[in-house]
Motif scaffolding. Sequence first.
Motif, PDB file in Angstrom:
ATOM      1  N   SER A 181     -51.324  49.450 116.200  1.00 17.25           N
ATOM      2  CA  SER A 181     -50.480  50.185 117.147  1.00 17.25           C
ATOM      3  C   SER A 181     -49.208  50.663 116.442  1.00 17.25           C
ATOM      4  N   VAL A 182     -48.466  51.542 117.110  1.00 18.66           N
ATOM      5  CA  VAL A 182     -47.183  52.019 116.565  1.00 18.66           C
ATOM      6  C   VAL A 182     -46.242  50.839 116.355  1.00 18.66           C
ATOM      7  N   GLU A 183     -46.297  49.890 117.285  1.00 21.87           N
ATOM      8  CA  GLU A 183     -45.448  48.705 117.199  1.00 21.87           C
ATOM      9  C   GLU A 183     -45.786  47.863 115.967  1.00 21.87           C
ATOM     10  N   ASP A 184     -47.122  47.802 115.635  1.00 19.79           N
ATOM     11  CA  ASP A 184     -47.556  47.023 114.455  1.00 19.79           C
ATOM     12  C   ASP A 184     -46.927  47.536 113.176  1.00 19.79           C
ATOM     13  N   ASN A 185     -46.670  48.845 113.136  1.00 21.59           N
ATOM     14  CA  ASN A 185     -46.115  49.451 111.925  1.00 21.59           C
ATOM     15  C   ASN A 185     -44.730  48.889 111.574  1.00 21.59           C
ATOM     16  N   GLN A 186     -44.074  48.312 112.573  1.00 24.39           N
ATOM     17  CA  GLN A 186     -42.728  47.788 112.352  1.00 24.39           C
ATOM     18  C   GLN A 186     -42.751  46.300 111.980  1.00 24.39           C
ATOM     19  N   TYR A 187     -43.913  45.686 112.119  1.00 20.32           N
ATOM     20  CA  TYR A 187     -43.999  44.236 111.907  1.00 20.32           C
ATOM     21  C   TYR A 187     -43.960  43.874 110.422  1.00 20.32           C
ATOM     22  N   ALA A 188     -43.385  42.705 110.149  1.00 22.22           N
ATOM     23  CA  ALA A 188     -43.414  42.144 108.793  1.00 22.22           C
ATOM     24  C   ALA A 188     -44.729  41.364 108.616  1.00 22.22           C
ATOM     25  N   VAL A 189     -44.936  40.886 107.410  1.00 20.92           N
ATOM     26  CA  VAL A 189     -46.201  40.203 107.065  1.00 20.92           C
ATOM     27  C   VAL A 189     -46.496  39.034 107.999  1.00 20.92           C
ATOM     28  N   GLU A 190     -45.532  38.146 108.198  1.00 19.49           N
ATOM     29  CA  GLU A 190     -45.796  36.928 108.968  1.00 19.49           C
ATOM     30  C   GLU A 190     -46.226  37.240 110.398  1.00 19.49           C
ATOM     31  N   LYS A 191     -45.625  38.260 111.002  1.00 19.28           N
ATOM     32  CA  LYS A 191     -45.973  38.595 112.380  1.00 19.28           C
ATOM     33  C   LYS A 191     -47.378  39.204 112.455  1.00 19.28           C
ATOM     34  N   LEU A 192     -47.733  40.028 111.448  1.00 24.38           N
ATOM     35  CA  LEU A 192     -49.087  40.604 111.415  1.00 24.38           C
ATOM     36  C   LEU A 192     -50.141  39.523 111.164  1.00 24.38           C
ATOM     37  N   LYS A 193     -49.793  38.532 110.352  1.00 28.66           N
ATOM     38  CA  LYS A 193     -50.735  37.425 110.083  1.00 28.66           C
ATOM     39  C   LYS A 193     -51.067  36.665 111.359  1.00 28.66           C
ATOM     40  N   VAL A 194     -50.058  36.494 112.198  1.00 26.10           N
ATOM     41  CA  VAL A 194     -50.272  35.786 113.475  1.00 26.10           C
ATOM     42  C   VAL A 194     -51.118  36.637 114.424  1.00 26.10           C
ATOM     43  N   LYS A 195     -50.826  37.935 114.473  1.00 25.27           N
ATOM     44  CA  LYS A 195     -51.539  38.811 115.403  1.00 25.27           C
ATOM     45  C   LYS A 195     -52.959  39.107 114.933  1.00 25.27           C
ATOM     46  N   TYR A 196     -53.154  39.222 113.582  1.00 29.57           N
ATOM     47  CA  TYR A 196     -54.478  39.562 113.025  1.00 29.57           C
ATOM     48  C   TYR A 196     -54.872  38.519 111.966  1.00 29.57           C
ATOM     49  N   PRO A 197     -55.165  37.281 112.397  1.00 25.86           N
ATOM     50  CA  PRO A 197     -55.442  36.210 111.416  1.00 25.86           C
ATOM     51  C   PRO A 197     -56.695  36.482 110.570  1.00 25.86           C
ATOM     52  N   PHE A 198     -57.644  37.269 111.101  1.00 28.98           N
ATOM     53  CA  PHE A 198     -58.899  37.520 110.377  1.00 28.98           C
ATOM     54  C   PHE A 198     -58.691  38.426 109.156  1.00 28.98           C
ATOM     55  N   ILE A 199     -57.554  39.140 109.096  1.00 27.82           N
ATOM     56  CA  ILE A 199     -57.303  40.024 107.951  1.00 27.82           C
ATOM     57  C   ILE A 199     -57.283  39.222 106.659  1.00 27.82           C
ATOM     58  N   GLY A 200     -56.676  38.071 106.672  1.00 28.03           N
ATOM     59  CA  GLY A 200     -56.753  37.165 105.527  1.00 28.03           C
ATOM     60  C   GLY A 200     -55.677  37.370 104.476  1.00 28.03           C
ATOM     61  N   LYS A 201     -55.406  36.282 103.752  1.00 30.22           N
ATOM     62  CA  LYS A 201     -54.337  36.235 102.752  1.00 30.22           C
ATOM     63  C   LYS A 201     -54.550  37.245 101.631  1.00 30.22           C
ATOM     64  N   GLU A 202     -55.800  37.362 101.135  1.00 31.91           N
ATOM     65  CA  GLU A 202     -56.064  38.249  99.998  1.00 31.91           C
ATOM     66  C   GLU A 202     -55.742  39.708 100.321  1.00 31.91           C
ATOM     67  N   ILE A 203     -56.096  40.133 101.535  1.00 31.73           N
ATOM     68  CA  ILE A 203     -55.839  41.525 101.926  1.00 31.73           C
ATOM     69  C   ILE A 203     -54.341  41.783 101.978  1.00 31.73           C
ATOM     70  N   PHE A 204     -53.598  40.828 102.534  1.00 29.06           N
ATOM     71  CA  PHE A 204     -52.138  40.970 102.589  1.00 29.06           C
ATOM     72  C   PHE A 204     -51.541  41.014 101.178  1.00 29.06           C
ATOM     73  N   ASN A 205     -52.090  40.198 100.269  1.00 27.13           N
ATOM     74  CA  ASN A 205     -51.585  40.188  98.885  1.00 27.13           C
ATOM     75  C   ASN A 205     -51.782  41.543  98.215  1.00 27.13           C
ATOM     76  N   TYR A 206     -52.990  42.103  98.354  1.00 27.26           N
ATOM     77  CA  TYR A 206     -53.250  43.428  97.769  1.00 27.26           C
ATOM     78  C   TYR A 206     -52.380  44.503  98.434  1.00 27.26           C
ATOM     79  N   ALA A 207     -52.219  44.381  99.753  1.00 30.60           N
ATOM     80  CA  ALA A 207     -51.405  45.361 100.484  1.00 30.60           C
ATOM     81  C   ALA A 207     -49.963  45.341 100.010  1.00 30.60           C
ATOM     82  N   GLY A 208     -49.525  44.159  99.558  1.00 30.63           N
ATOM     83  CA  GLY A 208     -48.150  44.030  99.110  1.00 30.63           C
ATOM     84  C   GLY A 208     -47.859  44.753  97.799  1.00 30.63           C
ATOM     85  N   ILE A 209     -48.909  45.091  97.035  1.00 34.45           N
ATOM     86  CA  ILE A 209     -48.674  45.750  95.740  1.00 34.45           C
ATOM     87  C   ILE A 209     -49.286  47.153  95.682  1.00 34.45           C
ATOM     88  N   ILE A 210     -49.878  47.587  96.789  1.00 37.71           N
ATOM     89  CA  ILE A 210     -50.467  48.929  96.802  1.00 37.71           C
ATOM     90  C   ILE A 210     -49.427  49.940  97.288  1.00 37.71           C
TER      91      ILE A 210
END
Length: 538
Positions: free
Chosen positions: A157-186
């Motif tokens: 959602s538009v609101e998700d675009n404003q969220y930091a990593v920790e809040k997105l992890k709580v809302k979308y736990p299935f995304i997983g740590k590895e995806i967040f790690n790659y997203a952090g350097i892309i």
Amino acid sequence: MIKSYFFLNRQILELKEILLNKKVLSVFTQEKDKLVIEFEENDQLYLEYCVNHSLPYIHLKDFYIRAKKNSLELFEFLKGNIITNVLIAESDRVVAITFNDTTTIFFTIRGKYTNVYLKHFDEFLSFKKIAPEDLKTIETDLTSNRFICEFNVPDFSVEDNQYAVEKLKVKYPFIGKEIFNYAGIINASTLTEAIIKVITIIKNNNPVVVSNYKSYEVNLVFKGLPIELNDLIINEFKNLNDAIGFYFKEIFHLSSIKEIRDKILKHIDKELRRITNKQNNLLTIIEMGDKESEYKKIAELLLINNNNLKSGMDSVTLKDIYENEKLITIKLEPKLSPKENINKYFQKAKESKIQFQKATELIKTITDEKNRLSELKNKAITAASLKELSQIAKQLKIKMKTEKNIPESIADKFKQYIIDGKYKVFVGKDSKSNDLLTLKFAKQNDYWFHARAVPGSHVLLSVENSKEPIPKSVLKKVASLAAFHSKAKTAGVVPVSYTLKKFVVKRKGMEPGKVALLREDTLLVTPEIPAGAEFIES
């Protein structure tokens, strides 16, 4: 990444194309944490589930050896059932395979609850035994999940675009740590955009197996994901199933390299310590110089003053006639007689001369050997194949693992290969060597190969664990070696007979190298030393 939700999502789409409408022939287990479904298929097809929580996976194989013992049939109600769909939970690492009688198999990655579960009418069963109360909770959870059969790209959602990593992890736990790690350097303007980019790469790009031969790490990722290329070997595949197969082979290959390299380095370090100590002792002797003249002078002074010496004296002070009668104090051994003390110094003079000469001669040899070991150590550290390490071990005269109960001298009579860093292959060199290989060296459950209807070498694939299936791709590579080591090596395609050694017999009166087969199968292969086969010097 093999445990990632999106990895599983990509995998179920590939599996569905192959498994749809396949009929179950049997379900069995013969290894801890592994469940296998065998399908009715001309070319053989097996779906292997591994529920070891540290490395769970699903892998489709075209070859599997059923153990005669320790193989247990399970879930017999699945026999004859046909797969109707392959799905994944909308927001959980759960893969579901449905059958025509409404039975569903669930594969879950959930820490200690990683398991295979079956919903069969009113029954809910598990492959690995768990507590009844836990089983009931898991049943409620799995059966209430919504399952899909398309690639699941999160609709942020538009609101998700404003969220930091920790809040997105709580809302979308299935995304997983590895995806967040790659997203952090892309490269992306927002975190959600970066996540979508990573997921899209997983969806569309070829899988790659990334191997680091220095750290012994192996990773299965996707082309286009940001990875550091230093010291890496990258193998690209067109589908996930082939990548998974290579991934596990490479893990074993690197662990074999590590085991041999560690043994070599341990041996070299021990030898370097020994040689360094010896080198330091020699340098000390050389630095002190030749003491022959000094000890000889003392012995002669004692001899001239023999009448002044008595037993029990620990020292004596004499005039040094060689140094302007300067007084000199000489140490004596109280327990020795005057004559014995004199002889002791004459002996020390002789020994000092010999010791100095030997030290001068040995120092170059010792230094050269130290340099040779240091050079071999550097080669062992940078070696990228078992062949290179085996050659280093041979130079160092290190005995590596040999076949159980078989003298090493027998194994040396054959050509030796290793396939995919794991499978040992032995090739006869002539008729006598062929007989020795087949009749003395081979074990009953080893695989035996020979090019059909032409003279050639007996070729043996050593089976160290009869419970572990040999992949068909490996059998084909060994068959190619058998064709290559035959009179048909220049032909385009060669039929090669293969069977277990226990079905190979030598009847009375047969010429050297001749045998008879009680049972055989045939593979059509190209004569060659195939990719993945390393020649090991015997």
